[in-house]
Design a protein around this motif. Structure first.
Motif, PDB file in Angstrom:
ATOM      1  N   TRP A  12      -4.909   8.742   1.805  1.00  0.00           N
ATOM      2  CA  TRP A  12      -4.036   9.349   2.797  1.00  0.00           C
ATOM      3  C   TRP A  12      -4.864   9.752   3.923  1.00  0.00           C
ATOM      4  CZ3 TRP A  12       1.234  10.729   2.845  1.00  0.00           C
ATOM      5  CH2 TRP A  12       1.987  10.407   1.728  1.00  0.00           C
TER       6      TRP A  12
ATOM      7  N   LEU B  29      -5.681   7.324   6.187  1.00  0.00           N
ATOM      8  CA  LEU B  29      -4.593   6.653   6.796  1.00  0.00           C
ATOM      9  C   LEU B  29      -4.197   7.807   7.903  1.00  0.00           C
ATOM     10  CD1 LEU B  29      -2.757   4.943   4.444  1.00  0.00           C
ATOM     11  CD2 LEU B  29      -3.931   3.908   6.399  1.00  0.00           C
ATOM     12  N   THR B  30      -4.893   8.893   8.085  1.00  0.00           N
ATOM     13  CA  THR B  30      -4.333  10.026   8.938  1.00  0.00           C
ATOM     14  C   THR B  30      -5.494  10.139  10.149  1.00  0.00           C
ATOM     15  OG1 THR B  30      -3.598  11.206   7.093  1.00  0.00           O
ATOM     16  CG2 THR B  30      -3.733  12.502   9.074  1.00  0.00           C
TER      17      THR B  30
ATOM     18  N   LEU C 238       0.815  -1.127  -0.269  1.00  0.00           N
ATOM     19  CA  LEU C 238       0.042  -0.010  -0.010  1.00  0.00           C
ATOM     20  C   LEU C 238       0.930   1.233   0.003  1.00  0.00           C
ATOM     21  CD1 LEU C 238      -2.965   1.049   0.149  1.00  0.00           C
ATOM     22  CD2 LEU C 238      -2.637   1.068   2.619  1.00  0.00           C
TER      23      LEU C 238
ATOM     24  N   PHE D 259      -2.028   0.148  11.889  1.00  0.00           N
ATOM     25  CA  PHE D 259      -1.639  -0.001  10.534  1.00  0.00           C
ATOM     26  C   PHE D 259      -1.467   1.264   9.758  1.00  0.00           C
ATOM     27  CE2 PHE D 259      -3.129  -0.460   5.919  1.00  0.00           C
ATOM     28  CZ  PHE D 259      -2.315  -1.286   5.502  1.00  0.00           C
ATOM     29  N   PRO D 260      -1.901   2.573  10.148  1.00  0.00           N
ATOM     30  CA  PRO D 260      -1.379   3.834   9.609  1.00  0.00           C
ATOM     31  C   PRO D 260      -0.063   3.922  10.097  1.00  0.00           C
ATOM     32  CG  PRO D 260      -3.588   4.224  10.385  1.00  0.00           C
ATOM     33  CD  PRO D 260      -3.308   2.703  10.944  1.00  0.00           C
TER      34      PRO D 260
ATOM     35  N   TRP E 284       2.735   4.943   7.070  1.00  0.00           N
ATOM     36  CA  TRP E 284       3.229   6.499   6.794  1.00  0.00           C
ATOM     37  C   TRP E 284       4.783   6.541   6.828  1.00  0.00           C
ATOM     38  CZ3 TRP E 284       1.696  11.296   5.904  1.00  0.00           C
ATOM     39  CH2 TRP E 284       0.155  11.462   6.032  1.00  0.00           C
TER      40      TRP E 284
ATOM     41  N   MET F  67       7.078   1.957  15.152  1.00  0.00           N
ATOM     42  CA  MET F  67       5.911   2.703  15.663  1.00  0.00           C
ATOM     43  C   MET F  67       4.589   1.919  15.696  1.00  0.00           C
ATOM     44  SD  MET F  67       6.699   6.203  13.513  1.00  0.00           S
ATOM     45  CE  MET F  67       5.029   6.911  14.104  1.00  0.00           C
TER      46      MET F  67
END
Lengths: 324, 279, 263
Positions: free
Chosen positions: B100, B103-104, B82, B161-162, B166, B212
């Motif tokens: 985006w 995912l933010t 991804l 997941f994000p 990122w 992270m």
């Protein structure tokens, strides 16, 4: 048999009517090209003339919208992706892998072909030695000078034994002295290995002193093809004359100095012409032979669909947006 | 003004070290002190660690770490393609922008509400079981969907997941396009280009993403509390229960063990990375 | 090999989209339940806005909400004030970049609940200082500041430093350079840092469990209600649906701002 047909039979690379557009900006507008086996052909032109785009099409890194023919050694390349083509490119900024050593960079093409470690190491060392870099095998890329990087990029391209070597502004980032050495290197390699080389440059002097033949490009089209002397002494268009005559008179490597008087006269005449707004970015008039136009249908339709105003806006930015 | 900035910078850094970095070391110090009620006595004892061993909390750390590791690996496997797609080949700017944004936003969603809703979905009479029954995948509602390691896993994969995507996206964005072109030009197909060029060059982002993802997943308290069902203790449960019983030296010892494990993992990862990049 | 790789990559990409959807499935379900007659059954149906009405009538959530807003606002301002100078200095920094970044990013390497415990242990257990709003601000700042700094750096690293030099060369005094040239250029980063500070603090839970003391923030309140199976849960659904919508909008602003700079 006509002479054109004979040329095509001897050609290693044959490309016919290649059209490439980035969005609505035409990069290549019906370009045809033949490269003979064993020759060093230079594609010469100002920034934005489409010469790098042409090289990328040959390497398979760009897919043209239309191409009537694109063969290398008789095989149709139009549907062949870059990694299966028998070409190798030396990129303008070399594109050396920063995470690998100089030796591992050279080995890369062999590694992906599954050559055993010992064999590929031997071949990479031979290629580095050929370019006087035998002791640099274990260096990281950021520990090499510009000229050394250049030669590593060469070794990396040579070691896969490509049928066609493509050079994108090979001397763009080098100083005068290195250029002279490298010109000699390229010539020697070409003659000793029987390589076929297509190189791209915007430098008239480089083109004149190294090439077997020169192809002059302007605004996405081929404007003249011929031997260096022919192009220099018998330019077919005002553009070629101005481009070849710009700057200092060229020094022929083998002959006495000879002032390029015709080119100079043309240039003075050009200076007196009123500035044409549409071509203000280029210091030469953009007149082209009429028959070169209009052979590409790919983006014409798209352009036509746009309003007249936007079309004019595009016309005022003639291809300087096309990546070179 | 430059002089002002010149003196403010060290001052800020000192404050940061005192307020944010020093507490990290304090845990190790408190863990070997003797406790008396809410306060500690300044004499050394390994009692905190002994209590951890007695109550089987080392096993809790290990189990939670394995689960967090699994979560990170799944996030990596699905997040890498991804991220590459986002950074390289997203053809439609609109779709890329939507991804985006999607995912933010999870950074900012309330964890308790989201997990509670997931609990209602995964329960015996929840929508997932109803769907499986309707599709005749199972005959009886699956009882391991909720209050199990599986539920905790599902609850952790989504929110973190994000955190994986990122950093990888950023590191792939920084890779010069010409390098991938050179790789293809030299004869490398998609797999070889990925293996020999993209993967090594994206490695800093992948490591950042693993850190992270694994670390917050390791310490998450909401998901085990709401989806774990209390049958098994997770790290956050252990920390909370030790501190609600005001056993702060054992809690500090637990924190120290966690940090030691993380330091060990980071160190071994770094060493492995150095060996890999040399060979 | 390449065909198998392509297939696997496509499959995993689909899984990536699937997980992205997995993030939003509970949120969408939450929103559906919030307008259902019986949210706690887990099934939508009998649609009604009555829970929103009772939310607006209820008082319990207001004090935690206002408290969270206040704390998030303070954290946001602190983040911006503390992120701008280092981010401006970063391109000119010659030495110490790595150690500076490592110091700032180090707390991210510690699980939130452990960090909360350690802050608590340091201040309450070791020094006997009572927890309160100040410690919430502190622990939230430690959590949000690295993100704020990164979002500022994304902007300053892409801003041409010669812009400010050109302004100085044209005779602008330092304050004018800052106001006319640098601040407008930095604005997306400032907004990004502020948003990160605000939203990360507003939804922070694991650290707050330890550093909150007697002070209850909104996530603490939601978590307490959710764990206690309280009758207030229906209202929490409504509240969080609203907050999620606001978060999505804020995320959209953030993405547009940062992408405009990096595109």
């Amino acid at each position: 048999m006509t002479s054109a047909a004979r040329l095509r039979d001897a050609a290693l690379l044959h490309a016919k009517n290649i059209c490439l557009a980035h969005g609505t900006v035409a990069a290549l507008d019906g370009v045809s090209l033949d490269v003979r086996a064993g020759e060093l052909l230079t594609i010469l032109g100002p920034s934005g003339s489409g010469k790098t785009s042409l090289l990328r099409v040959l390497a398979g890194l760009e897919t043209p919208q239309t191409a009537d023919a694109l063969t290398i050694d008789g095989a149709d390349m139009r549907a062949v992706p870059a990694h299966l083509r028998p070409t190798a490119t030396v990129f303008q900024h070399y594109a050396l892998f920063p995470h690998l050593t100089a030796g591992a960079n050279v080995e890369y093409g062999l590694r992906v072909r599954g050559v055993p470690r010992a064999a590929r190491r031997a071949q990479a060392e031979r290629a580095l030695a050929l370019l006087r870099l035998a002791d640099k095998y274990d260096r990281r890329i950021d520990q090499l000078s510009g000229g050394e990087r250049q030669r590593v990029a060469f070794a990396r391209a040579l070691v896969t034994r490509p049928l066609l070597l493509l050079l994108d502004e090979p001397m763009g980032a080098l100083d005068e002295r290195l250029r002279a050495t490298l010109e000699a290197d390229i010539r020697a390699l070409q003659q000793s290995q029987g390589m076929t080389i297509v190189q791209v440059t915007h430098s008239r002097d480089e083109a004149l002193s190294m090439s077997d033949r020169i192809v002059v490009m302007h605004a996405g089209r081929v404007v003249q093809t011929g031997a260096p002397e022919d192009i220099f002494e018998r330019p077919s268009t005002r553009f070629v004359a101005a481009f070849m005559g710009g700057g200092e008179p060229h020094r022929w490597p083998h002959r006495a100095d000879r002032p390029a008087w015709r080119a100079h006269r043309l240039r003075r005449a050009d200076l007196r012409r009123p500035v044409d707004r549409r071509t203000a970015a280029a210091p030469w008039p953009a007149r082209l032979p009429r028959r070169a136009r209009g052979s590409c249908p790919a983006w014409r339709g798209r352009l036509r669909r746009q309003s007249a105003g936007r079309r004019r806006a595009h016309a005022e930015l003639p291809r300087h947006h096309a990546p070179d | 003004m430059r002089r002002l900035a010149g003196s403010a910078a060290p001052l800020f850094l000192c404050l940061w070290v005192c307020l944010a970095i020093v507490p990290l070391a304090v845990g190790a110090a408190v863990s070997v002190l003797q406790r008396r009620g809410l306060h500690v006595v300044w004499s050394l004892t390994p009692a905190g660690y002994g209590e951890l061993a007695e109550s089987g909390r080392f096993g809790v750390v290990l189990h939670t770490a394995l689960l967090a590791g699994l979560v990170s690996l799944v996030c990596l496997a699905a997040g890498l393609p991804l991220a590459v797609w986002l950074a390289r080949s997203a053809k439609s700017a609109v779709l890329a922008n939507i991804v985006w944004i999607c995912l933010t936003a999870p950074f900012f969603l309330d964890p308790a509400a989201r997990t509670l809703s997931l609990r209602l979905m995964l329960g015996a009479h929840g929508v997932v079981n109803a769907g499986l029954l309707a599709l005749h995948v199972t005959r009886a509602p699956l009882d391991w969907l909720l209050f199990s390691d599986f539920a905790v896993f599902i609850g952790l994969v989504g929110p973190y997941f994000p955190n994986m995507v990122w950093p990888i996206t950023l590191s792939v964005l920084l890779i010069d396009k010409a390098l991938l072109e050179a790789s293809a030009d030299l004869g490398a197909g998609p797999w070889h280009s990925f293996r020999f060029t993209l993967l090594p060059l994206a490695m800093p982002g992948i490591i950042a993403g693993l850190v992270m993802t694994a670390i917050p997943a390791l310490g998450d308290g909401v998901v085990p509390a709401l989806l774990g069902g209390g049958r098994r203790e997770y790290l956050a449960d252990a920390v909370t229960s030790l501190s609600t019983s005001m056993n702060y030296t054992a809690a500090a010892a637990l924190a120290t063990v966690v940090m030691a494990v993380l330091c060990g993992l980071c160190l071994s990862g770094w060493l492995a990375w150095r060996r890999l990049s040399k060979s | 090999m390449d065909a198998a790789f392509r297939a696997a990559a496509r499959l995993l990409l689909a899984a990536g989209f699937g997980i992205t959807a997995l993030i939003y499935a509970p949120v969408a379900w939450l929103a559906l339940l919030s307008v259902s007659a019986d949210p706690l059954s887990g099934w939508p149906g009998g649609f009604t806005t009555s829970w929103y009405a009772s939310l607006s009538a209820s008082l319990g959530w207001r004090a935690p909400m206002l408290r969270s807003l206040g704390i998030a606002g303070i954290v946001a301002i602190l983040c911006v004030l503390a992120a701008v100078p280092p981010a401006r200095a970063w391109p000119r920094m010659r030495r110490g970049r790595v150690s500076f970044a490592a110091l700032i990013l180090l707390p991210l390497g510690v699980p939130g609940i452990v960090l909360g415990l350690l802050v608590f242990t340091t201040w309450r257990v070791l020094f006997g200082v009572h927890m309160g709003a100040w410690s919430l601000v502190l622990s939230h700042f430690i959590w949000a500041y690295p993100f704020a700094l990164i979002s500022m750096l994304v902007v300053t690293l892409r801003t041409d430093p010669s812009l400010a030099e050109a302004a100085r060369d044209l005779g602008a005094p330092p304050l004018r350079v800052l106001c006319d040239i640098e601040l407008p250029a930095l604005m997306p980063g400032i907004v990004g840092a502020g948003l990160f500070g605000f939203l990360l603090s507003f939804t922070e839970l694991p650290r707050s469990i330890f550093t909150g003391g007697q002070v209850q923030t909104l996530p603490l309140y939601s978590f307490a209600q959710a764990s206690a199976h309280s009758s207030q849960i229906k209202l929490i659904f409504c509240l969080n649906t609203l907050i999620s919508l606001a978060s999505l909008a804020a995320a959209a602003v953030l993405v547009v701002l940062l992408r405009r700079r990096t595109a």
